[in-house]
Design a protein around this motif. Structure first.
Motif, PDB file in Angstrom:
ATOM      1  N   LEU A 340       0.861  -1.171   0.166  1.00 12.32           N
ATOM      2  CA  LEU A 340       0.040  -0.127  -0.097  1.00 12.32           C
ATOM      3  C   LEU A 340       0.839   1.185   0.115  1.00 12.32           C
ATOM      4  CD1 LEU A 340      -2.584  -1.000   2.870  1.00 12.32           C
ATOM      5  CD2 LEU A 340      -2.577  -1.324   0.388  1.00 12.32           C
ATOM      6  N   VAL A 341       0.346   2.312  -0.531  1.00 11.31           N
ATOM      7  CA  VAL A 341       0.862   3.545  -0.157  1.00 11.31           C
ATOM      8  C   VAL A 341      -0.210   4.717   0.469  1.00 11.31           C
ATOM      9  CG1 VAL A 341       2.497   3.456  -2.222  1.00 11.31           C
ATOM     10  CG2 VAL A 341      -0.033   4.274  -2.635  1.00 11.31           C
ATOM     11  N   LEU A 342       0.790   5.699   1.044  1.00 14.08           N
ATOM     12  CA  LEU A 342       0.138   6.520   1.938  1.00 14.08           C
ATOM     13  C   LEU A 342      -0.627   7.757   1.213  1.00 14.08           C
ATOM     14  CD1 LEU A 342       2.622   6.795   4.920  1.00 14.08           C
ATOM     15  CD2 LEU A 342       0.578   5.554   4.999  1.00 14.08           C
ATOM     16  N   GLY A 343      -1.116   7.394   0.102  1.00 15.75           N
ATOM     17  CA  GLY A 343      -2.135   8.484  -0.503  1.00 15.75           C
ATOM     18  C   GLY A 343      -3.496   8.452  -0.064  1.00 15.75           C
ATOM     19  N   SER A 344      -4.036   9.746  -0.277  1.00 12.50           N
ATOM     20  CA  SER A 344      -5.415  10.174   0.149  1.00 12.50           C
ATOM     21  C   SER A 344      -6.211  10.818  -1.168  1.00 12.50           C
ATOM     22  CB  SER A 344      -5.517  10.779   1.224  1.00 12.50           C
ATOM     23  OG  SER A 344      -4.802  12.075   1.245  1.00 12.50           O
ATOM     24  N   ASP A 345      -7.390  10.164  -1.427  1.00 12.74           N
ATOM     25  CA  ASP A 345      -8.134  11.002  -2.308  1.00 12.74           C
ATOM     26  C   ASP A 345      -9.296  11.766  -1.507  1.00 12.74           C
ATOM     27  OD1 ASP A 345      -6.689  10.045  -4.572  1.00 12.74           O
ATOM     28  OD2 ASP A 345      -8.424   9.208  -5.591  1.00 12.74           O
ATOM     29  N   LEU A 346      -9.920  12.870  -1.717  1.00 11.40           N
ATOM     30  CA  LEU A 346     -11.012  13.438  -1.212  1.00 11.40           C
ATOM     31  C   LEU A 346     -12.065  13.577  -1.794  1.00 11.40           C
ATOM     32  CD1 LEU A 346     -11.850  14.732   1.794  1.00 11.40           C
ATOM     33  CD2 LEU A 346     -11.316  16.700   1.019  1.00 11.40           C
ATOM     34  N   LEU A 347     -13.056  12.769  -1.649  1.00 15.76           N
ATOM     35  CA  LEU A 347     -14.288  12.808  -2.286  1.00 15.76           C
ATOM     36  C   LEU A 347     -15.330  13.778  -1.776  1.00 15.76           C
ATOM     37  CD1 LEU A 347     -15.001   9.000  -2.831  1.00 15.76           C
ATOM     38  CD2 LEU A 347     -13.439  10.639  -4.140  1.00 15.76           C
ATOM     39  N   ALA A 348     -15.890  14.537  -2.521  1.00 14.47           N
ATOM     40  CA  ALA A 348     -16.869  15.485  -2.311  1.00 14.47           C
ATOM     41  C   ALA A 348     -18.110  14.801  -2.080  1.00 14.47           C
ATOM     42  CB  ALA A 348     -16.836  16.883  -3.054  1.00 14.47           C
ATOM     43  N   PRO A 349     -19.216  15.278  -1.329  1.00 11.89           N
ATOM     44  CA  PRO A 349     -20.402  14.767  -0.985  1.00 11.89           C
ATOM     45  C   PRO A 349     -21.417  14.920  -2.223  1.00 11.89           C
ATOM     46  CG  PRO A 349     -20.285  16.365   0.533  1.00 11.89           C
ATOM     47  CD  PRO A 349     -18.964  16.524  -0.107  1.00 11.89           C
ATOM     48  N   GLU A 350     -22.628  14.611  -1.965  1.00  7.29           N
ATOM     49  CA  GLU A 350     -23.439  14.658  -3.119  1.00  7.29           C
ATOM     50  C   GLU A 350     -23.087  14.586  -4.578  1.00  7.29           C
ATOM     51  OE1 GLU A 350     -25.533  18.674  -2.749  1.00  7.29           O
ATOM     52  OE2 GLU A 350     -23.800  19.274  -1.366  1.00  7.29           O
ATOM     53  N   GLY A 351     -22.235  13.279  -4.959  1.00  8.62           N
ATOM     54  CA  GLY A 351     -22.066  13.096  -5.993  1.00  8.62           C
ATOM     55  C   GLY A 351     -21.031  13.783  -6.795  1.00  8.62           C
ATOM     56  N   PHE A 352     -20.110  14.740  -6.136  1.00 10.49           N
ATOM     57  CA  PHE A 352     -19.367  15.453  -6.980  1.00 10.49           C
ATOM     58  C   PHE A 352     -18.176  14.920  -7.091  1.00 10.49           C
ATOM     59  CE2 PHE A 352     -22.592  18.387  -6.201  1.00 10.49           C
ATOM     60  CZ  PHE A 352     -22.650  19.115  -7.448  1.00 10.49           C
ATOM     61  N   GLY A 353     -17.737  13.862  -6.459  1.00 11.70           N
ATOM     62  CA  GLY A 353     -16.199  13.005  -6.782  1.00 11.70           C
ATOM     63  C   GLY A 353     -15.110  13.656  -6.258  1.00 11.70           C
ATOM     64  N   GLU A 354     -14.067  13.253  -6.699  1.00  8.04           N
ATOM     65  CA  GLU A 354     -12.804  13.346  -6.242  1.00  8.04           C
ATOM     66  C   GLU A 354     -12.584  15.031  -6.715  1.00  8.04           C
ATOM     67  OE1 GLU A 354      -9.411  11.517  -8.012  1.00  8.04           O
ATOM     68  OE2 GLU A 354      -8.253  12.877  -7.374  1.00  8.04           O
ATOM     69  N   ILE A 355     -12.241  15.807  -5.460  1.00  6.91           N
ATOM     70  CA  ILE A 355     -11.805  17.177  -5.525  1.00  6.91           C
ATOM     71  C   ILE A 355     -10.114  17.370  -5.167  1.00  6.91           C
ATOM     72  CG2 ILE A 355     -14.008  17.993  -5.267  1.00  6.91           C
ATOM     73  CD1 ILE A 355     -13.242  18.271  -2.245  1.00  6.91           C
ATOM     74  N   ILE A 356      -9.711  16.356  -4.315  1.00  6.22           N
ATOM     75  CA  ILE A 356      -8.234  16.608  -4.252  1.00  6.22           C
ATOM     76  C   ILE A 356      -7.571  14.975  -3.927  1.00  6.22           C
ATOM     77  CG2 ILE A 356      -6.401  17.016  -2.257  1.00  6.22           C
ATOM     78  CD1 ILE A 356      -8.368  18.770  -0.836  1.00  6.22           C
ATOM     79  N   GLY A 357      -6.255  15.087  -4.727  1.00  6.47           N
ATOM     80  CA  GLY A 357      -5.332  14.101  -4.649  1.00  6.47           C
ATOM     81  C   GLY A 357      -4.303  14.364  -4.086  1.00  6.47           C
ATOM     82  N   GLY A 358      -3.755  13.677  -2.942  1.00  9.10           N
ATOM     83  CA  GLY A 358      -2.552  13.881  -2.055  1.00  9.10           C
ATOM     84  C   GLY A 358      -1.970  12.649  -1.556  1.00  9.10           C
ATOM     85  N   SER A 359      -0.665  12.735  -1.027  1.00 10.76           N
ATOM     86  CA  SER A 359       0.061  11.742  -0.314  1.00 10.76           C
ATOM     87  C   SER A 359       1.224  12.195   0.389  1.00 10.76           C
ATOM     88  CB  SER A 359       0.594  10.661  -1.516  1.00 10.76           C
ATOM     89  OG  SER A 359       1.558  11.448  -2.427  1.00 10.76           O
ATOM     90  N   GLN A 360       1.533  11.297   1.253  1.00 14.50           N
ATOM     91  CA  GLN A 360       3.172  11.442   1.725  1.00 14.50           C
ATOM     92  C   GLN A 360       3.985  11.037   0.665  1.00 14.50           C
ATOM     93  OE1 GLN A 360       3.742  10.260   5.701  1.00 14.50           O
ATOM     94  NE2 GLN A 360       5.915  10.387   5.628  1.00 14.50           N
TER      95      GLN A 360
END
Ligand code: 4AD
Ligand code: MG
Length: 431
Positions: A340-360
């Motif tokens: 695994l990798v220490l990545g994170s995606d942030l999903l917005a509510p109401e079906g708007f999907g991924e707004i941020i991609g980030g990671s260590q």
């Protein structure tokens, strides 16, 4: 005579002032002419009364058409019935240019027609509101980072190598230096920057030759990347959450009128200003599968899966700890599980999907080199990037926000093409 903007009109009640702008709408009824006037800061009704204006001036004003440019002199007053609404009693009308046959009317137009006329469509109320919210989102993100010791650093747009894989690169010939590429994200350049400045961000246009025709993809969009030395995975997510919550509050405070025009429920947005949830990739896959998705544990989420994950949640959801195969080469290996990798995606509510991609980021020279070799990358071309792991390497993390994705959520806009001034998509480059 004083030139006044619509937004300041309430400070000039009873004075004779001049407004400079355009005709948004016009109708006459006997001795009265109602001009809906706009100037970029807002709109109001200007009322011309024939006996007060005189026959000639009144008849001249009556020739005004939709989107004619005009200077109106008059006296502002409160609307007799509506709270916080002002009108102007017209004392003079100077036609700057009479517009003939303005192509966009008050009837319904198809999206293709509107996109071809984007240069004019920008003037309509919804587009005006979208672009003002976009401005506020941009302002709020920078404000948050500026207040938290991030230094603005501008990453280059012409680059010798890819940041996010080679499948979506726009390529060009760069003199006698060979191929160059339009940047997909400024991230790789922020990593050297933090070794000098500590915490940095960039904000600029990025380019992806996305072959997909979706409601969420542009080929040119604006990204804010942020990066911090000694920031680890958890803190990286906390910074993102703090910034997004600041954006929500700023939009609600500064754009009530825009949200109203867009029929965007501010109450619903406000609900997202609460602690964000965190799921691991594995937990998110389990959730999707329990709701009928057939995705596997090594897969990325389809739009329909993202909707299943955020369904019923008022707050955004982080998805962390991804299988390394489906994430970028620079993400740090999870010390608890090398797959695994220490990545994170942030999903917005109401079906708007991924707004941020980030990671260590991977800070070990050897592990990064191993991963780059596994991906058959051109090591020589990235030597400068590897150098960061050689001269005073530190744990560090960062993220990239798509300005239009975030604005799409804030405004509740179905298609991303309406929240960027001139959208670039696989099937459109005009105007
Ligand atoms: O997830 P992405 O690809 O991440 C990066 O580029 C990292 N280098 C960022 C970083 O860590 N500094 O892209 C970041 C965001 C996505 O979450 C999405 O909001 C937006 O950019 N995005 C797009 N927006 C519009 N059209 C597209 N084709 C987009 N692709 C990504
Ligand atoms: Mg992403």
């Amino acid at each position: 005579m004083k030139d006044v903007q619509v937004k300041d009109i309430k400070n000039h009640l009873g004075e004779e002032i001049r407004l400079n702008g355009w005709v948004k709408n016009i109708r006459s009824s006997g001795k009265l002419l109602f001009i809906i006037f706009r100037d970029g800061t807002g709109w109001l009704q200007a009322v011309a009364f024939k006996p007060a204006l005189g026959e000639d001036k009144f008849e001249a004003a009556k020739t005004l058409t939709l989107e004619s440019s005009v200077r109106i002199t008059g006296t502002p007053k409160k609307h007799p019935k509506q709270e916080d609404v002002y009108e102007v009693d017209v004392t003079g009308v100077e036609i700057v240019q009479l517009t003939e046959d303005y192509p966009i009317g008050n009837k319904e137009h198809g999206p293709d027609f509107l996109l071809t006329n984007r240069h004019l469509w920008l003037r309509s109320s919804k587009q005006w509101a979208n672009l003002r919210v976009r401005h506020t989102v941009y302002f709020a993100m920078c404000e948050y980072l500026n207040n938290n010791d991030f230094i603005r650093f501008d990453s280059p747009i012409l680059t010798p190598n890819a940041c996010e894989g080679t499948t979506t690169l726009f390529e060009l010939d760069y003199f006698d230096q060979g191929k160059a590429y339009l940047s997909q994200s400024g991230q790789l350049y922020l990593e050297p920057a933090i070794m000098s400045l500590g915490k940095v961000y960039d904000f600029g246009p990025v380019f992806r030759a996305e072959k997909s025709k979706t409601r969420k993809h542009l080929t040119e969009f604006w990204m804010l990347d942020a990066e911090g030395a000694y920031v680890e995975h958890k803190e990286n997510m906390q910074i993102q959450e703090g910034m997004i919550r600041h954006v929500i509050n700023t939009v609600i405070a500064k754009c009530p009128k825009e949200l109203e025009i867009l029929e965007r429920d501010a109450e619903q947005l406000k609900k997202a200003d609460a602690p964000f949830k965190i799921l691991t990739h594995r937990e998110a896959v389990d959730l999707c599968r329990s709701k009928g998705s057939e995705m596997g544990y090594g897969d990325d989420f389809a739009t329909s899966d993202e909707e299943l994950i955020t369904e019923g949640s008022d707050v955004p959801i982080f998805i962390e700890k991804w299988p390394k195969e489906i994430k970028a080469f620079y993400m740090k290996r999870d010390p608890e599980n090398p797959d695994l990798v220490l990545g994170s995606d942030l999903l917005a509510p109401e079906g708007f999907g991924e707004i941020i991609g980030g990671s260590q980021r991977e800070d070990s020279y050897d592990l990064l080199l191993e991963r780059m070799n596994d991906e058959k990358m051109d090591i020589e071309a990235y030597q400068w990037y590897l150098d960061m792991r050689k001269y005073g390497s530190v744990p560090h993390s960062g993220f990239g926000v798509g300005l239009e994705r975030l604005t799409q959520w804030m405004t509740g806009t179905r298609h991303i093409r309406e929240v960027i001034p001139f959208p670039r998509m696989i099937y459109r480059i005009y105007p």
